[in-house]
Design a protein around this motif. Structure first.
Motif, PDB file in Angstrom:
ATOM      1  N   GLU A 248     -39.189 -33.666  35.037  1.00 20.60           N
ATOM      2  CA  GLU A 248     -40.848 -33.611  34.846  1.00 20.60           C
ATOM      3  C   GLU A 248     -41.155 -34.652  34.017  1.00 20.60           C
ATOM      4  O   GLU A 248     -40.484 -35.422  33.221  1.00 20.60           O
ATOM      5  CB  GLU A 248     -41.006 -32.170  34.349  1.00 20.60           C
ATOM      6  CG  GLU A 248     -41.034 -31.126  35.243  1.00 20.60           C
ATOM      7  CD  GLU A 248     -41.618 -29.730  34.860  1.00 20.60           C
ATOM      8  OE1 GLU A 248     -42.357 -28.956  35.485  1.00 20.60           O
ATOM      9  OE2 GLU A 248     -41.251 -29.474  33.573  1.00 20.60           O
TER      10      GLU A 248
ATOM     11  N   PHE B 223     -50.733 -34.443  30.321  1.00 19.42           N
ATOM     12  CA  PHE B 223     -50.625 -33.541  31.388  1.00 19.42           C
ATOM     13  C   PHE B 223     -49.115 -33.377  31.682  1.00 19.42           C
ATOM     14  O   PHE B 223     -48.562 -34.483  31.775  1.00 19.42           O
ATOM     15  CB  PHE B 223     -51.444 -33.722  32.435  1.00 19.42           C
ATOM     16  CG  PHE B 223     -52.849 -33.699  32.098  1.00 19.42           C
ATOM     17  CD1 PHE B 223     -53.667 -32.631  31.986  1.00 19.42           C
ATOM     18  CD2 PHE B 223     -53.636 -34.798  31.996  1.00 19.42           C
ATOM     19  CE1 PHE B 223     -55.102 -32.444  31.637  1.00 19.42           C
ATOM     20  CE2 PHE B 223     -54.803 -34.783  31.777  1.00 19.42           C
ATOM     21  CZ  PHE B 223     -55.632 -33.663  31.544  1.00 19.42           C
ATOM     22  N   ARG B 224     -48.543 -32.305  32.253  1.00 20.55           N
ATOM     23  CA  ARG B 224     -47.253 -32.337  32.580  1.00 20.55           C
ATOM     24  C   ARG B 224     -47.030 -32.354  33.940  1.00 20.55           C
ATOM     25  O   ARG B 224     -47.894 -31.469  34.610  1.00 20.55           O
ATOM     26  CB  ARG B 224     -46.424 -30.937  31.972  1.00 20.55           C
ATOM     27  CG  ARG B 224     -44.948 -30.921  32.329  1.00 20.55           C
ATOM     28  CD  ARG B 224     -44.204 -29.996  31.600  1.00 20.55           C
ATOM     29  NE  ARG B 224     -44.432 -28.688  32.219  1.00 20.55           N
ATOM     30  CZ  ARG B 224     -44.058 -27.530  31.802  1.00 20.55           C
ATOM     31  NH1 ARG B 224     -43.204 -27.273  30.623  1.00 20.55           N
ATOM     32  NH2 ARG B 224     -44.377 -26.481  32.313  1.00 20.55           N
ATOM     33  N   ILE B 225     -46.348 -33.297  34.679  1.00 22.65           N
ATOM     34  CA  ILE B 225     -46.508 -33.279  35.963  1.00 22.65           C
ATOM     35  C   ILE B 225     -44.795 -33.389  36.796  1.00 22.65           C
ATOM     36  O   ILE B 225     -43.933 -33.568  35.827  1.00 22.65           O
ATOM     37  CB  ILE B 225     -47.111 -34.518  36.637  1.00 22.65           C
ATOM     38  CG1 ILE B 225     -46.418 -35.952  35.843  1.00 22.65           C
ATOM     39  CG2 ILE B 225     -48.406 -34.337  36.282  1.00 22.65           C
ATOM     40  CD1 ILE B 225     -47.369 -37.275  36.317  1.00 22.65           C
ATOM     41  N   SER B 226     -44.699 -33.031  37.892  1.00 27.04           N
ATOM     42  CA  SER B 226     -43.474 -33.159  38.529  1.00 27.04           C
ATOM     43  C   SER B 226     -43.209 -34.745  38.861  1.00 27.04           C
ATOM     44  O   SER B 226     -44.004 -35.522  38.732  1.00 27.04           O
ATOM     45  CB  SER B 226     -43.567 -32.344  39.777  1.00 27.04           C
ATOM     46  OG  SER B 226     -44.284 -33.079  40.586  1.00 27.04           O
TER      47      SER B 226
ATOM     48  N   SER C 247     -45.053 -36.110  41.794  1.00 24.04           N
ATOM     49  CA  SER C 247     -46.453 -36.293  41.364  1.00 24.04           C
ATOM     50  C   SER C 247     -46.432 -37.558  40.884  1.00 24.04           C
ATOM     51  O   SER C 247     -47.423 -38.550  40.843  1.00 24.04           O
ATOM     52  CB  SER C 247     -47.142 -35.170  40.543  1.00 24.04           C
ATOM     53  OG  SER C 247     -47.122 -33.861  41.081  1.00 24.04           O
ATOM     54  N   LYS C 248     -45.580 -37.925  39.900  1.00 19.96           N
ATOM     55  CA  LYS C 248     -45.425 -39.249  39.072  1.00 19.96           C
ATOM     56  C   LYS C 248     -45.156 -40.343  40.179  1.00 19.96           C
ATOM     57  O   LYS C 248     -46.087 -41.594  40.163  1.00 19.96           O
ATOM     58  CB  LYS C 248     -44.412 -39.291  38.148  1.00 19.96           C
ATOM     59  CG  LYS C 248     -44.086 -40.517  37.461  1.00 19.96           C
ATOM     60  CD  LYS C 248     -42.952 -40.687  36.550  1.00 19.96           C
ATOM     61  CE  LYS C 248     -42.443 -41.985  36.088  1.00 19.96           C
ATOM     62  NZ  LYS C 248     -41.968 -42.859  36.943  1.00 19.96           N
TER      63      LYS C 248
ATOM     64  N   GLN D 174     -55.787 -31.802  42.648  1.00 27.33           N
ATOM     65  CA  GLN D 174     -55.019 -31.804  41.760  1.00 27.33           C
ATOM     66  C   GLN D 174     -55.389 -32.901  40.562  1.00 27.33           C
ATOM     67  O   GLN D 174     -55.760 -32.580  39.618  1.00 27.33           O
ATOM     68  CB  GLN D 174     -53.598 -31.942  42.126  1.00 27.33           C
ATOM     69  CG  GLN D 174     -53.108 -30.847  42.882  1.00 27.33           C
ATOM     70  CD  GLN D 174     -52.677 -29.769  42.146  1.00 27.33           C
ATOM     71  OE1 GLN D 174     -52.701 -29.562  40.858  1.00 27.33           O
ATOM     72  NE2 GLN D 174     -52.653 -28.252  42.866  1.00 27.33           N
ATOM     73  N   TYR D 175     -55.236 -34.086  41.029  1.00 26.74           N
ATOM     74  CA  TYR D 175     -55.255 -35.064  40.213  1.00 26.74           C
ATOM     75  C   TYR D 175     -56.707 -35.502  39.975  1.00 26.74           C
ATOM     76  O   TYR D 175     -57.046 -35.970  38.806  1.00 26.74           O
ATOM     77  CB  TYR D 175     -54.613 -36.584  40.812  1.00 26.74           C
ATOM     78  CG  TYR D 175     -53.131 -36.153  41.410  1.00 26.74           C
ATOM     79  CD1 TYR D 175     -52.391 -35.477  40.635  1.00 26.74           C
ATOM     80  CD2 TYR D 175     -52.847 -36.919  42.399  1.00 26.74           C
ATOM     81  CE1 TYR D 175     -51.095 -35.023  40.908  1.00 26.74           C
ATOM     82  CE2 TYR D 175     -51.537 -36.520  43.133  1.00 26.74           C
ATOM     83  CZ  TYR D 175     -50.773 -35.724  42.286  1.00 26.74           C
ATOM     84  OH  TYR D 175     -49.429 -35.608  42.720  1.00 26.74           O
TER      85      TYR D 175
END
Length: 277
Positions: free
Chosen positions: A41, A52-55, A58-59, A97-98
């Motif tokens: 993550e 924000f914490r993302i997978s 997602s990155k 989401q984003y």
């Protein structure tokens, strides 16, 4: 990794949005998140210091949104990596989401306005009332000048002084006569000073690891009076560094204990001993 494929019907406005190019806002940065279990993550940090914490996926998607690629282009690149997602699904992901995080811009001004309207509301602290006591600018000036206290030599010397100060207070000045004449107002003021030292301990630790501490404030937290320090940037630190930031308040408050113990001893001032107790 596979994402569900759906072939939803698109309206004219949706088709326009899908064909539009998106780009990640300039100044957004990615940091590995040290704390994820069995998966990779990241933390995305915005120019206005939101995080924000993302997978990992997602990155990957966000970094591909550079304003030059359409969503169809991104879908083709993902499919080349055996990641299955439809253009419509990616469009929904971008907007729902984003888009709400307000970290994307579009080449279409109307869509930008729509995204800004749909962004997440500002997160409020659970304070009934709160006040900023020391502004971020002043904290950011003071904290780096205190970070030397986190160097190994300083920590070892500080811990030795803390032990000696406790011995001085609890074995040499443990009699009630040392605190019976303490003025209540002075005790209260010195207690507040020690609490401010606690908050600067957190802020200095953030500065120690290259972060920018926020303001220090006071408020009623669930009806309890509380001081607080904005240390939001710790989420891009390693776990060990986050632990140091957490413990930094206790460490600095114990250093204030040393100062109060010495002042009480040399000036025979009962207020200092009362604060130590």
């Amino acid at each position: 990794m596979s994402l569900p494929r759906r072939d939803n019907h698109l309206s004219h406005s949706d088709t326009k949005a899908v064909q539009n190019n998106y780009r990640l806002k300039e100044g957004c940065e990615f940091y590995p998140y040290d704390g994820a279990i069995d998966k990779e993550e990241f933390i995305v940090r915005t120019p206005d210091k939101r995080q924000f914490r993302i997978s990992a996926l997602s990155k990957d998607i966000l970094q591909r949104l550079d304003g030059t690629k359409s969503l169809e282009d991104v879908v083709c690149e993902l499919e080349a990596r055996a990641i299955s997602i439809s253009t419509n699904d990616l469009h929904n992901l971008v907007l729902q989401q984003y888009g709400k995080l307000n970290i994307l811009e579009s080449t279409d001004a109307q869509l930008n306005e729509q995204n800004n309207q749909n962004q997440l509301p500002e997160v409020k602290l659970p304070f009934l009332l709160h006040w900023n006591l020391i502004p971020e600018k002043q904290v950011a000036w003071i904290a780096p000048r205190l970070k030397f206290l986190y160097h190994k030599v300083s920590v070892v010397a500080g811990l030795i002084l803390i032990v000696l100060a406790h011995f001085l207070v609890y074995y040499q000045h443990s009699s009630l006569s040392h605190v019976s004449n303490a003025a209540s107002l002075w005790v209260l003021v010195l207690c507040l000073v020690s609490v401010l030292c606690h908050e600067f301990g957190h802020a200095a630790a953030v500065a120690r690891y290259g972060g920018s501490p926020g303001h220090i404030g006071f408020g009623l937290y669930l009806l309890l009076p509380s001081f607080y320090a904005d240390v939001s940037e710790i989420w891009r630190f390693r776990r060990r560094e986050r632990m140091v930031v957490d413990l930094g308040g206790v460490y600095f408050q114990q250093l204030s204990f040393v100062i109060f113990a010495l002042l009480g001893h040399y000036f025979s001032a009962p207020a200092f001993f009362a604060v130590c107790f």
